[in-house]
Motif scaffolding. Structure first.
Motif, PDB file in Angstrom:
ATOM      1  N   PHE A   1      -4.886  -1.032 -10.364  1.00 52.96           N
ATOM      2  CA  PHE A   1      -3.522  -0.762  -9.917  1.00 52.96           C
ATOM      3  C   PHE A   1      -3.520   0.163  -8.711  1.00 52.96           C
ATOM      4  CE2 PHE A   1      -1.425  -2.157 -13.988  1.00 52.96           C
ATOM      5  CZ  PHE A   1      -0.586  -3.067 -13.379  1.00 52.96           C
ATOM      6  N   ILE A   2      -4.386   1.164  -8.717  1.00 49.39           N
ATOM      7  CA  ILE A   2      -4.503   2.057  -7.563  1.00 49.39           C
ATOM      8  C   ILE A   2      -4.963   1.263  -6.340  1.00 49.39           C
ATOM      9  CG2 ILE A   2      -5.840   3.982  -6.600  1.00 49.39           C
ATOM     10  CD1 ILE A   2      -5.774   5.195  -9.453  1.00 49.39           C
ATOM     11  N   LEU A   3      -5.962   0.420  -6.529  1.00 49.86           N
ATOM     12  CA  LEU A   3      -6.467  -0.411  -5.437  1.00 49.86           C
ATOM     13  C   LEU A   3      -5.378  -1.336  -4.908  1.00 49.86           C
ATOM     14  CD1 LEU A   3      -8.908  -1.304  -3.748  1.00 49.86           C
ATOM     15  CD2 LEU A   3      -9.482  -2.879  -5.575  1.00 49.86           C
ATOM     16  N   LEU A   4      -4.642  -1.958  -5.789  1.00 49.35           N
ATOM     17  CA  LEU A   4      -3.555  -2.851  -5.384  1.00 49.35           C
ATOM     18  C   LEU A   4      -2.471  -2.090  -4.625  1.00 49.35           C
ATOM     19  CD1 LEU A   4      -2.429  -5.765  -5.614  1.00 49.35           C
ATOM     20  CD2 LEU A   4      -1.285  -5.015  -7.695  1.00 49.35           C
ATOM     21  N   GLY A   5      -2.121  -0.913  -5.130  1.00 48.38           N
ATOM     22  CA  GLY A   5      -1.099  -0.107  -4.467  1.00 48.38           C
ATOM     23  C   GLY A   5      -1.512   0.333  -3.075  1.00 48.38           C
ATOM     24  N   VAL A   6      -2.748   0.736  -2.923  1.00 48.87           N
ATOM     25  CA  VAL A   6      -3.227   1.175  -1.613  1.00 48.87           C
ATOM     26  C   VAL A   6      -3.311   0.002  -0.645  1.00 48.87           C
ATOM     27  CG1 VAL A   6      -5.203   2.188  -0.409  1.00 48.87           C
ATOM     28  CG2 VAL A   6      -4.406   3.192  -2.530  1.00 48.87           C
ATOM     29  N   ILE A   7      -3.746  -1.151  -1.123  1.00 53.14           N
ATOM     30  CA  ILE A   7      -3.806  -2.335  -0.264  1.00 53.14           C
ATOM     31  C   ILE A   7      -2.407  -2.726   0.200  1.00 53.14           C
ATOM     32  CG2 ILE A   7      -4.292  -4.814  -0.237  1.00 53.14           C
ATOM     33  CD1 ILE A   7      -6.716  -4.260  -1.976  1.00 53.14           C
ATOM     34  N   VAL A   8      -1.454  -2.723  -0.707  1.00 56.88           N
ATOM     35  CA  VAL A   8      -0.081  -3.071  -0.335  1.00 56.88           C
ATOM     36  C   VAL A   8       0.479  -2.039   0.644  1.00 56.88           C
ATOM     37  CG1 VAL A   8       2.276  -3.272  -1.233  1.00 56.88           C
ATOM     38  CG2 VAL A   8       0.404  -4.423  -2.391  1.00 56.88           C
ATOM     39  N   TYR A   9       0.219  -0.762   0.391  1.00 52.51           N
ATOM     40  CA  TYR A   9       0.695   0.282   1.300  1.00 52.51           C
ATOM     41  C   TYR A   9       0.102   0.089   2.690  1.00 52.51           C
ATOM     42  CZ  TYR A   9       1.257   4.783   3.549  1.00 52.51           C
ATOM     43  OH  TYR A   9       1.557   5.760   4.447  1.00 52.51           O
ATOM     44  N   LEU A  10      -1.200  -0.152   2.761  1.00 49.27           N
ATOM     45  CA  LEU A  10      -1.829  -0.352   4.065  1.00 49.27           C
ATOM     46  C   LEU A  10      -1.310  -1.593   4.768  1.00 49.27           C
ATOM     47  CD1 LEU A  10      -5.556   0.625   3.506  1.00 49.27           C
ATOM     48  CD2 LEU A  10      -3.853   1.818   4.862  1.00 49.27           C
TER      49      LEU A  10
ATOM     50  N   MET B   1      -5.563  -9.752  -1.041  1.00 50.50           N
ATOM     51  CA  MET B   1      -4.609  -8.727  -1.465  1.00 50.50           C
ATOM     52  C   MET B   1      -4.267  -8.825  -2.943  1.00 50.50           C
ATOM     53  SD  MET B   1      -1.899  -8.300   1.585  1.00 50.50           S
ATOM     54  CE  MET B   1      -1.131  -6.950   0.725  1.00 50.50           C
ATOM     55  N   ILE B   2      -4.316 -10.019  -3.500  1.00 56.56           N
ATOM     56  CA  ILE B   2      -3.913 -10.172  -4.897  1.00 56.56           C
ATOM     57  C   ILE B   2      -5.095 -10.276  -5.851  1.00 56.56           C
ATOM     58  CG2 ILE B   2      -1.652 -11.148  -4.366  1.00 56.56           C
ATOM     59  CD1 ILE B   2      -2.819 -13.895  -4.990  1.00 56.56           C
ATOM     60  N   LEU B   3      -6.302 -10.120  -5.337  1.00 52.31           N
ATOM     61  CA  LEU B   3      -7.470 -10.156  -6.225  1.00 52.31           C
ATOM     62  C   LEU B   3      -7.439  -9.057  -7.288  1.00 52.31           C
ATOM     63  CD1 LEU B   3     -10.406 -11.171  -3.879  1.00 52.31           C
ATOM     64  CD2 LEU B   3      -9.275 -12.536  -5.618  1.00 52.31           C
ATOM     65  N   PRO B   4      -6.999  -7.819  -6.963  1.00 52.65           N
ATOM     66  CA  PRO B   4      -6.900  -6.826  -8.037  1.00 52.65           C
ATOM     67  C   PRO B   4      -5.908  -7.235  -9.134  1.00 52.65           C
ATOM     68  CG  PRO B   4      -6.863  -5.723  -5.923  1.00 52.65           C
ATOM     69  CD  PRO B   4      -6.777  -7.195  -5.651  1.00 52.65           C
TER      70      PRO B   4
END
Length: 136
Positions: free
Chosen positions: A79-88, A105-108
């Protein structure tokens, strides 16, 4: 044991985090070149930690409670990885000109789904063992 269904789910999550994250682009930059997870060092680290955590969870089959906790930690990490990817991706420079996101982007999210299925199966096994212990 290794032949349980949660082992399959965790192996799929490890393959998604450890392997597919290096094959699919995360987004395209303004020069229309693919940006891979391997291009960003902390993204590599988070994907590999997630894959390693899934593999470690597979081999902790003798302690189902530890498996369950490691699965939850892996879900939080994804979830942290997904959130950071979306933020970036939302704060990319030139975002108005380029709006093409990759499947990376949706792999996590896929990894989270398989880890949740594994945790569900681990919980089912734990409940089965507890019910058998009650009968003794």
């Amino acid at each position: 044991m290794i032949q349980r269904i949660q082992t399959l789910y965790l192996a799929i999550a490890a393959v998604i985090s450890g392997g597919l994250s290096f094959l699919f682009p995360v987004w395209k930059n303004s020069a229309n070149m693919d940006v891979m997870a391997a291009d960003i060092i902390w993204m590599i680290v988070l994907f590999l930690i997630s894959a390693l955590l899934s593999v470690i969870t597979i081999f902790k089959y003798k302690n189902r409670q530890t498996q369950f906790v490691l699965g939850r930690l892996n879900i939080i990490l994804n979830f942290i990885l997904l959130g950071v990817i979306v933020y970036l991706s939302l704060t990319l420079s030139g975002e108005t000109a380029v709006s093409e996101k990759g499947i990376g982007m949706i792999l996590p999210l896929f990894s989270i789904v398989f880890i949740v299925l594994a945790n569900k199966a681990i919980k089912k096994d734990e409940d089965l063992v507890k019910s058998v212990d009650r009968l003794r």
